[in-house]
Scaffold this active site. Structure first.
Site, short mmCIF file in Angstrom:
data_model
loop_
_atom_site.label_atom_id
_atom_site.label_comp_id
_atom_site.label_asym_id
_atom_site.label_seq_id
_atom_site.Cartn_x
_atom_site.Cartn_y
_atom_site.Cartn_z
N HIS A 150 -11.66 0.37 4.40
CA HIS A 150 -10.53 1.18 3.90
C HIS A 150 -10.01 0.75 2.54
CE1 HIS A 150 -8.07 -2.16 5.47
NE2 HIS A 150 -7.24 -1.80 4.52
C1 UD1 Z 1 -2.40 -0.22 3.14
C2 UD1 Z 1 -2.26 -1.50 2.35
C3 UD1 Z 1 -3.39 -2.44 2.70
C4 UD1 Z 1 -3.56 -2.61 4.20
C5 UD1 Z 1 -3.73 -1.24 4.82
C6 UD1 Z 1 -3.92 -1.33 6.32
C7 UD1 Z 1 -1.22 -1.17 0.14
C8 UD1 Z 1 -1.48 -1.13 -1.32
N1 UD1 Z 1 -2.30 -1.26 0.93
O1 UD1 Z 1 -3.55 0.48 2.65
O2 UD1 Z 1 -3.14 -3.71 2.14
O3 UD1 Z 1 -4.70 -3.41 4.49
O4 UD1 Z 1 -2.56 -0.48 4.52
O5 UD1 Z 1 -4.12 -0.09 6.89
O6 UD1 Z 1 -0.10 -1.14 0.55
N2 UD1 Z 1 -2.59 7.68 5.57
C9 UD1 Z 1 -2.49 8.57 6.63
N3 UD1 Z 1 -1.77 8.17 7.72
C10 UD1 Z 1 -1.15 6.98 7.80
C11 UD1 Z 1 -1.27 6.10 6.72
C12 UD1 Z 1 -1.99 6.46 5.61
O7 UD1 Z 1 -3.02 9.67 6.59
O8 UD1 Z 1 -0.52 6.70 8.82
C13 UD1 Z 1 -3.38 8.08 4.38
C14 UD1 Z 1 -2.52 8.70 3.32
O9 UD1 Z 1 -3.14 9.85 2.86
C15 UD1 Z 1 -2.52 7.71 2.19
C16 UD1 Z 1 -3.77 6.92 2.42
O10 UD1 Z 1 -4.03 6.97 3.84
O11 UD1 Z 1 -2.50 8.33 0.95
C17 UD1 Z 1 -3.61 5.49 2.03
O12 UD1 Z 1 -2.45 4.95 2.62
P1 UD1 Z 1 -1.61 3.80 1.87
O13 UD1 Z 1 -0.42 3.47 2.65
O14 UD1 Z 1 -1.41 4.18 0.46
O15 UD1 Z 1 -2.60 2.56 1.83
P2 UD1 Z 1 -3.69 2.05 2.86
O16 UD1 Z 1 -5.03 2.43 2.40
O17 UD1 Z 1 -3.34 2.40 4.26
#
Ligand code: UD1
Length: 361
Positions: free
Chosen positions: A204
């Site tokens: 991820h």
């Molecule tokens: C975040 C953390 C990372 C951690 C990871 C665990 C940062 C920079 N990164 O990354 O360190 O290892 O979480 O999961 O903070 N999304 C959904 N549903 C959710 C959550 C996210 O659909 O419940 C999608 C959203 O479209 C979002 C994308 O995933 O744009 C990324 O989510 P984001 O919170 O930006 O970072 P992670 O990749 O989850």
């Protein structure tokens, strides 16, 4: 009773909070703030339910967005809570956008900040989490590092006081819940998995999900690795696979692609795997703890001790390197439990009690 605010927002932080919250509540009044960075049921609420974490007192509901948006929302919304609740200290966990934003907000409003998982470095400012690690440690007042390397990094950066190696709080949860992990064996039958005959895979990190060639190389490994691969897919990865039109690769017969899985089932899957393929910091230390070989599909890791001991191999998202590492892996003889022994949360809270009982603090 002194008041502590614990701030979480993303999946790995719920796991860390589960151990720490229990200990904090023995001696402090704890307020939990959920930033809402992760909001899907199986990325958030399912962990609160499974791990018995108290319901958050506040949910900032910031959701997805670019880091500037996410952090600005947290800064504004958390400030109101801080000024109203006036805690004695704020605890932040790990290295997400929620961690750094909450720490900055607390420090700017003159509240003390404790950082759980302090001092870890990937030495690459272009990794989003690295910026969060650096910002948080620059303004924290007390540091709980899970490893000696973390402590050494902090000392090298000039932090001489209130730096403690407590081990990792996520490992506490595994040590204390061995029975629940054993009882999760039905996850193996659910997916027709034979112990020691499958790979557990996660992916991820932005570097792997946002570049088509990296993601494609990783999925090619899953297709060609010659054993079953159970792949619980992060929502970010799912979106990228769709965006790049790589869905067909997931239809390879040996790949079992599933939604994100709960903590105890995940530990059961890791513990019984032949090997793990991962870019997750959490899984890197967990596969080490379970003495299951790990192939890191990332070019750097903060859990460097697990690589030095030979349990994890750094390959990056490179097909040839990964396949070579899988074929040539030999289990090391040494295993020093360098990521913790199950007492991290208790140690952290002991240090916090001493820290907060000092005069003028
Ligand atoms: C975040 C953390 C990372 C951690 C990871 C665990 C940062 C920079 N990164 O990354 O360190 O290892 O979480 O999961 O903070 N999304 C959904 N549903 C959710 C959550 C996210 O659909 O419940 C999608 C959203 O479209 C979002 C994308 O995933 O744009 C990324 O989510 P984001 O919170 O930006 O970072 P992670 O990749 O989850």
């Amino acid at each position: 009773m002194k008041k502590i605010i614990s701030v979480v927002g993303a999946r790995p932080q719920f796991i860390k909070l589960a151990s720490v919250s229990k200990e904090i509540r023995k001696y402090f009044n704890e307020i939990i703030v959920h930033t809402g960075q992760h909001y899907d049921y199986n990325m958030s609420k399912s962990f609160f339910d499974e791990l018995g974490i108290p319901k958050p007192d506040y949910d900032l509901e910031v959701g997805s967005g670019n880091p500037g948006y996410q952090m600005a929302q947290i800064l504004m919304k958390f400030e109101d809570i801080l000024l109203q609740e006036k805690p004695d200290l704020v605890v932040v966990f790990g290295d997400t956008n929620s961690t750094a934003a909450a720490a900055i907000c607390a420090a700017k409003n003159n509240f003390l900040v404790a950082h759980v998982e302090a001092g870890l470095r990937e030495n690459n400012k272009f990794v989003p989490e690295e910026v969060n690690k650096l910002l948080t440690d620059a303004i924290s007042d007390i540091f709980f590092s899970p490893t000696d390397t973390g402590v050494n990094n902090l000392v090298r950066e000039g932090k001489s006081e209130n730096v403690h190696n407590t081990g990792d709080v996520g490992i506490d949860l595994i040590v204390k819940n061995q029975a629940k992990i054993e009882a999760s064996a039905s996850i193996l039958t659910r997916y027709n998995l034979v112990p020691n005959e499958y790979f557990y895979a996660t992916c991820h990190r932005a570097e792997n999900t946002d570049k088509k060639e990296n993601l494609e190389g990783i999925l090619r490994v899953f297709c060609e690795v010659g054993k079953q691969v159970i792949f619980p897919m992060h929502p970010r990865t799912k979106k990228s696979i769709e965006k790049f039109g790589l869905q067909d690769m997931l239809s390879s017969k040996n790949i079992i692609c599933v939604d994100p899985i709960g903590f105890f089932d995940t530990q059961c899957l890791i513990k019984n795997a032949y090997m793990c393929l991962t870019d997750s910091g959490g899984v890197i230390k967990e596969t080490y703890f379970h003495k299951v070989p790990g192939i890191i599909i990332d070019t750097q890791t903060e859990w460097i001790e697990t690589v030095s001991e030979g349990w994890n191999i750094l390959c990056g998202p490179n097909f040839e390197k990964i396949m070579y590492a899988i074929d040539h892996f030999t289990k090391p003889e040494i295993h020093t439990n360098c990521v913790g022994n199950g007492t991290a949360a208790a140690q952290i809270v002991e240090y916090l009690r001493k820290f907060l009982s000092k005069p003028n603090e």
